[in-house]
Scaffold this motif. Structure first.
Motif, short mmCIF file in Angstrom:
data_model
loop_
_atom_site.label_atom_id
_atom_site.label_comp_id
_atom_site.label_asym_id
_atom_site.label_seq_id
_atom_site.Cartn_x
_atom_site.Cartn_y
_atom_site.Cartn_z
N SER A 14 0.84 -1.19 0.00
CA SER A 14 0.00 0.00 0.00
C SER A 14 0.87 1.24 0.00
O SER A 14 2.10 1.17 0.14
CB SER A 14 -0.94 -0.01 1.21
N GLN A 15 0.26 2.39 -0.16
CA GLN A 15 0.99 3.65 -0.22
C GLN A 15 1.83 3.86 1.04
O GLN A 15 1.35 3.70 2.16
CB GLN A 15 -0.01 4.80 -0.39
N ASN A 16 3.12 4.18 0.84
CA ASN A 16 4.09 4.43 1.91
C ASN A 16 4.48 3.17 2.69
O ASN A 16 5.20 3.26 3.69
CB ASN A 16 3.58 5.48 2.90
N GLU A 17 4.05 2.00 2.25
CA GLU A 17 4.41 0.76 2.94
C GLU A 17 5.78 0.27 2.45
O GLU A 17 6.11 0.38 1.27
CB GLU A 17 3.37 -0.32 2.70
N SER A 18 6.57 -0.28 3.38
CA SER A 18 7.89 -0.83 3.06
C SER A 18 7.94 -2.30 3.44
O SER A 18 7.21 -2.75 4.33
CB SER A 18 8.99 -0.08 3.82
N VAL A 19 8.82 -3.03 2.76
CA VAL A 19 9.05 -4.43 3.10
C VAL A 19 10.54 -4.70 2.95
O VAL A 19 11.21 -4.12 2.09
CB VAL A 19 8.22 -5.37 2.19
N THR A 20 11.08 -5.55 3.82
CA THR A 20 12.50 -5.90 3.75
C THR A 20 12.71 -7.06 2.78
O THR A 20 12.03 -8.09 2.87
CB THR A 20 13.03 -6.28 5.14
N ILE A 21 13.63 -6.87 1.86
CA ILE A 21 13.99 -7.90 0.89
C ILE A 21 15.38 -8.42 1.27
O ILE A 21 16.34 -7.64 1.39
CB ILE A 21 14.01 -7.35 -0.55
N LEU A 22 15.49 -9.71 1.49
CA LEU A 22 16.76 -10.33 1.86
C LEU A 22 17.33 -11.06 0.64
O LEU A 22 16.64 -11.88 0.01
CB LEU A 22 16.56 -11.31 3.01
N VAL A 23 18.58 -10.75 0.30
CA VAL A 23 19.24 -11.37 -0.84
C VAL A 23 20.36 -12.26 -0.29
O VAL A 23 21.31 -11.78 0.33
CB VAL A 23 19.82 -10.32 -1.79
#
Length: 324
Positions: free
Chosen positions: A270-279
């Motif tokens: 959603s707007q202004n939502e963040s999620v952590t991506i692990l590589v």
């Protein structure tokens, strides 16, 4: 001479002689009075006139604009009464955070920086035009369906005449993602490291779902490097099996990403939502000291009004003397 008004519409003038006191009367009959009137209209060009007649709540013109970008409307006050008049200009019920202001026009019809709340004197039978500038604030969610109605009201303090006109402003889609930061590290042959990144929806629509899908792709330059991507659903900073983006083909990986993003907040980002991506990168056991790998992970928004792809670059150097 003296005069008197009787029967509401008769004016009787009486003349009396000072010498002989004789009198004479003249009766004037006023059959009707022309009321003062005004018409607030919009003239977007030289041949079009919108909103003629008494105002109502129906919008006469709709403009679509992105957040923080102003929409401009013409408003023209036509003094259709029988005397010169001036009018208070008011814009009531402005949506929270929005601005809606009225400005003077120059001699060429261009908007100036002079704000007005009163029209100044307008001769009877004459007209004067102004600019109404409406700006939705930055970050306003997209609204291409109903929009916001903006009403302008005018009223004369002297004669009580008044009118109003309504415009509609729709907020355009403004899609944007950010993906940061780039990382670097060292691992031994056969070793593993995990880089953490943040994917954020800085636009004004829901990203990563059916209408606005987001695709994923990654590549590594070192032969034999094993790279995998995870969506950190439980926010613990560690890779978990149920967070892995899986699939043998690009379509399968994209579908897996969509399913994972749906678990972050019910549907996509959603707007202004963040999620952590692990590589997670794992060096081949045959790697030699000094070799380096560049892993690039790309998120590609698709669908209408798609913004630019966003990428991060992780650089990993093979080091036989790695200490953790």
């Amino acid at each position: 001479q003296n005069g008197a008004v009787v029967n509401n519409n008769q004016i009787i003038l009486t003349s009396t002689s000072d010498a002989n006191k004789g009198t004479d009367k003249l009766t004037l009959v006023v059959s009707s009075l022309q009321a003062n009137t005004v018409d607030l209209v919009s003239k977007p060009d030289s041949t079009t006139e919108l909103g003629t007649g008494p105002g109502n709540s129906t919008s006469v013109k709709t403009v679509t604009t992105p957040p923080a970008i102003p929409a401009t409307f013409d408003i023209t006050i036509k003094n259709t009464g029988n005397i010169p008049d001036n009018y208070i200009i008011n814009v009531p019920n402005i949506p929270t955070g929005w601005t809606a202001e009225v400005f003077e026009k120059d001699g060429l019809g261009n908007c100036t920086a002079t704000k007005v709340t009163n029209s100044g004197n307008i001769a009877n039978g004459a007209a004067k035009s102004f600019c109404l500038i409406v700006t939705p604030p930055a970050g306003t969610p997209a609204d291409m369906v109903t929009g916001k109605d903006i009403k302008v009201e005018i009223s004369s303090p002297a004669t009580g005449t008044k009118d109003d006109i309504t415009f509609n402003v729709k907020v355009a889609e403004q899609r944007q993602l950010t993906f940061t930061p780039d990382r670097q590290g060292q691992i031994a042959p056969g070793g593993t490291t995990v880089y953490s990144h943040t994917l954020t929806n800085t636009g004004n629509v829901l990203e990563g779902e059916t209408k606005y899908p987001v695709e994923i792709n990654w590549s590594s330059t070192l032969s034999g490097m094993n790279t995998s991507v995870y969506v950190d659903l439980n926010k613990n900073g560690m890779v978990d099996a149920n967070e892995l983006v899986i699939g043998a083909t690009a379509a399968e990986r994209n579908a897996s990403l969509t399913a994972l993003l749906a678990q972050t907040n019910g549907a996509g980002l959603s707007q202004n939502e963040s999620v952590t991506i692990l590589v997670k990168v794992e060096a081949p056991a045959t790697a030699t000291a000094g070799e380096a790998d560049t892993t690039i992970v790309t998120f590609k928004p698709t669908g209408s009004n798609k913004p630019a792809d966003v990428i991060v670059t992780d650089r990993t150097v093979i080091n036989l003397g790695q200490i953790r």
